[in-house]
Design a protein around this motif. Structure first.
Motif, PDB file in Angstrom:
ATOM      1  N   GLN A 131       0.835  -1.196   0.000  1.00 31.09           N
ATOM      2  CA  GLN A 131       0.000   0.000   0.000  1.00 31.09           C
ATOM      3  C   GLN A 131       0.877   1.256   0.000  1.00 31.09           C
ATOM      4  N   VAL A 135       0.959   4.321  -2.812  1.00 31.85           N
ATOM      5  CA  VAL A 135       0.693   5.710  -2.427  1.00 31.85           C
ATOM      6  C   VAL A 135       1.910   6.592  -2.722  1.00 31.85           C
ATOM      7  N   ARG A 140      -3.993   6.414  -5.895  1.00 27.50           N
ATOM      8  CA  ARG A 140      -5.003   6.824  -4.928  1.00 27.50           C
ATOM      9  C   ARG A 140      -5.998   5.681  -4.734  1.00 27.50           C
ATOM     10  N   PHE A 141      -6.439   5.520  -3.489  1.00 29.71           N
ATOM     11  CA  PHE A 141      -7.408   4.484  -3.159  1.00 29.71           C
ATOM     12  C   PHE A 141      -8.663   4.645  -4.011  1.00 29.71           C
ATOM     13  N   TYR A 155      -6.434   0.561  -6.224  1.00 33.37           N
ATOM     14  CA  TYR A 155      -5.861   1.895  -6.383  1.00 33.37           C
ATOM     15  C   TYR A 155      -5.842   2.266  -7.862  1.00 33.37           C
TER      16      TYR A 155
END
Length: 163
Positions: A131, A135, A140-141, A155
């Motif tokens: 993760q 990032v 972006r989620f 993502y």
């Protein structure tokens, strides 16, 4: 320092060794590939090369500064300017920034060499290192889903600024 090399036929032996050596390590955070993957590796490798030749996927091995195969990073299902990013780093090479650097290079290649405008990626809830890599590289989620039977996060990253 690392390099990404497009997947070639002569990578098969080293790639199989990489997958076997790291099988248990990878299975801690992603669904296991299963015994058939290893038993039929030669056929699978040939199929990946065929997909790459068709232009529907871009597969890469990651080599460290000493030239050792320490990972792989792939762009699959190239269509409509997008692809899905996937990557694996050997347990022996984890924690040294190689995943972050490999994903950055894959994003650069996606935009400049492959003409893509967006990438998607996924990781399981229990893989905070992955993760963080995403990032750090501008992903972006997007949403939650199940990866096999495991909760996962999706993502997305737009690449227009790189092209």
């Amino acid at each position: 320092m690392l390099t990404l090399e497009p997947l070639r036929p002569d990578h098969a032996e080293a790639l199989l060794a990489f997958e076997r050596t790291n099988r248990a390590y990878f299975a801690r955070s992603v669904p296991d590939r299963g015994d058939a993957y290893f038993a039929e590796f030669a056929d699978r490798h040939a199929a990946l090369l065929a997909e790459q030749a068709e232009g529907t996927c871009r597969f890469h091995v990651i080599r460290d500064a000493a030239g050792n195969l320490v990972g792989r990073v792939n762009l699959v299902d190239l269509a409509g300017g997008t692809a899905e990013l996937g990557y694996r780093i050997a347990e022996s090479a984890a924690g040294r920034g190689l995943a972050t650097a490999a994903v950055a290079e894959a994003c650069r290649l996606a935009a400049t060499a492959y003409g893509l405008t967006a990438l998607t990626a996924a990781t399981t809830f229990d893989n905070p290192a992955s993760q963080a890599v995403l990032v750090h590289n501008g992903f972006r989620f997007s949403h939650e889903f199940l990866l096999g039977d495991r909760p996962a996060l999706a993502y997305r990253r737009y690449l227009a600024a790189l092209g």
